[in-house]
Design a protein around this motif. Sequence first.
Motif, PDB file in Angstrom:
ATOM      1  N   TYR A 142      -8.055  -2.108   3.630  1.00 51.17           N
ATOM      2  CA  TYR A 142      -7.923  -1.123   2.689  1.00 51.17           C
ATOM      3  C   TYR A 142      -7.257  -1.848   1.468  1.00 51.17           C
ATOM      4  CZ  TYR A 142      -8.367   2.615   5.777  1.00 51.17           C
ATOM      5  OH  TYR A 142      -8.896   3.533   6.614  1.00 51.17           O
ATOM      6  N   SER A 168      -3.058   6.969   0.304  1.00 54.58           N
ATOM      7  CA  SER A 168      -3.996   6.263   0.813  1.00 54.58           C
ATOM      8  C   SER A 168      -5.087   7.253   1.645  1.00 54.58           C
ATOM      9  CB  SER A 168      -3.480   5.289   1.897  1.00 54.58           C
ATOM     10  OG  SER A 168      -4.386   4.442   2.582  1.00 54.58           O
ATOM     11  N   HIS A 177      -4.248   4.890  -5.968  1.00 51.37           N
ATOM     12  CA  HIS A 177      -4.580   5.229  -4.713  1.00 51.37           C
ATOM     13  C   HIS A 177      -5.045   3.939  -3.732  1.00 51.37           C
ATOM     14  CE1 HIS A 177      -5.094   9.115  -6.392  1.00 51.37           C
ATOM     15  NE2 HIS A 177      -5.556   8.515  -7.232  1.00 51.37           N
ATOM     16  N   VAL A 178      -5.037   4.350  -2.550  1.00 53.43           N
ATOM     17  CA  VAL A 178      -5.114   2.994  -1.617  1.00 53.43           C
ATOM     18  C   VAL A 178      -6.757   3.466  -1.120  1.00 53.43           C
ATOM     19  CG1 VAL A 178      -4.831   1.469   0.505  1.00 53.43           C
ATOM     20  CG2 VAL A 178      -3.090   2.425  -1.226  1.00 53.43           C
ATOM     21  N   GLN A 198       0.752  -1.117  -0.087  1.00 55.79           N
ATOM     22  CA  GLN A 198       0.030  -0.023   0.013  1.00 55.79           C
ATOM     23  C   GLN A 198       0.965   1.399  -0.021  1.00 55.79           C
ATOM     24  OE1 GLN A 198      -3.015  -0.389   3.148  1.00 55.79           O
ATOM     25  NE2 GLN A 198      -3.745  -2.160   2.268  1.00 55.79           N
TER      26      GLN A 198
END
Lengths: 257, 214
Positions: free
Chosen positions: B157, B92, B107-108, B86
């Motif tokens: 996530y 994120s 993106h996370v 990540q």
Amino acid sequence: MSLAKRIIPCLDVDNGRVVKGVKFVDIRDAGDPVEIARRYDREGADEITFLDITATHDNRDTIVHVVEQVASEVFIPLTVGGGIRTLDDIRRMLNAGADKVGINSAAVFNPDFVREAAERFGSQCIVVAIDAKKVSAPGEPSRWEIFTHGGRKPAGIDAIAWAKKMVDFGAGEILLTSMDRDGTREGFDLPLTRAISEAVTVPVIASGGVGNLDHLADGIIDGKADAVLAASIFHFAEYTIGQAKQQMASRGIEVRL
Amino acid sequence: MSSVAVIDYGMGNLHSIVKALQHAAPEADVVCVSDADVILNADRVVFPGVGAIRDCMQALNQSGLSDVIQQVAKTKPLLGICLGMQALLTDSEENGGTPCLDVFSGHVVHFSEPLKDGNGNSLKIPHMGWNQVHQLQQHPLWENIPQDSRFYFVHSYYAKPDNAAIMAATTQYPEAFTCALTQDNVFAVQFHPEKSQAVGLQLLKNFLHWDGQA
């Protein structure tokens, strides 16, 4: 094609020895947690849980050595519970190779301990163990409360409210044991399991009462558990983990075969 | 045999990953380090991690390891695992939005709640347990790993890369999400190969023999 339901054998370890359910195992392996963990790994266990029931503080190092040894050769998630009271206890277990720790009584005495532990180490490694017992009278709507000290002391706290609170405080998983069923081999307390599983957003491991393979499947299907934990049916070599998975698969449950 | 540096920046337990690497390739020289020179001199680098992204990025930025990882990502085989994966994205949404290392553009994001399976049962977060990894491209790291093998996951996530071409595998929960990314000499996985028994050890072995070419 989705997430598999997990089967988790549990080893009760006292002074570095597995203390129940070893009578049919080859005597050389009997009671050695490292040997038993190896066997469960070969049979396809999805995780392994060690419950340290060593009474004396001095002998607590033995569980650390057990975890170190197992973690060096068994590459599946390992959880250690029993006597986890401080952040330092958690750190020691994680450094020894545990992936998660189970917190039980310490959470009841000081709920903030769970919050601190989750903040420091991450929710993914904090399992809150809940020992629950039915307190409602026959005919009343079912109600369960939590107990500490291996089910001997009532804490006077509603089990469902407690599970929710522990998740709010950062528990990443709930290990739910029915004190009414533990050791009875009559199957999980399914209404309890379902009530808790439906009340929380994190995975729930059902525990207490497994006597045959159908009980495991019942825990998933009727109890809505995400994982099932059992000790004696596997230690006694009555059933292998593989047989348990086949049985679950035959009832339509997705498992890792 | 080559040297492998496992980056130690104080986030989580490195015991398992080190033991698993040693088990997967006993001839490899595995070291657990935070020293920039040792990392930059290693033949290959593993970037693990568990916990929250803000703490992770803070530790990397304060120690100067952010720059080191960005350099490694341009020069030698790099394996990101879990939070390590990540952290390789652009940013994120965890912890109110956290800038990351931007090795992979994307993106996370959090699993959107409430998750439901096909039968209307709610799915738990974190996504925890053994799920199937569907390989999207041939790659040296997938060698001898059957299609749709189960690996161990634990996360809330997941990565959403801007460019679908860098997706190496997906997993269903309940929709398909990206569980492995690869670009040039960098490979990253959301699952834990060090906790995924035989297939996980095989992936680590493949990484230890990888020359960084797709």
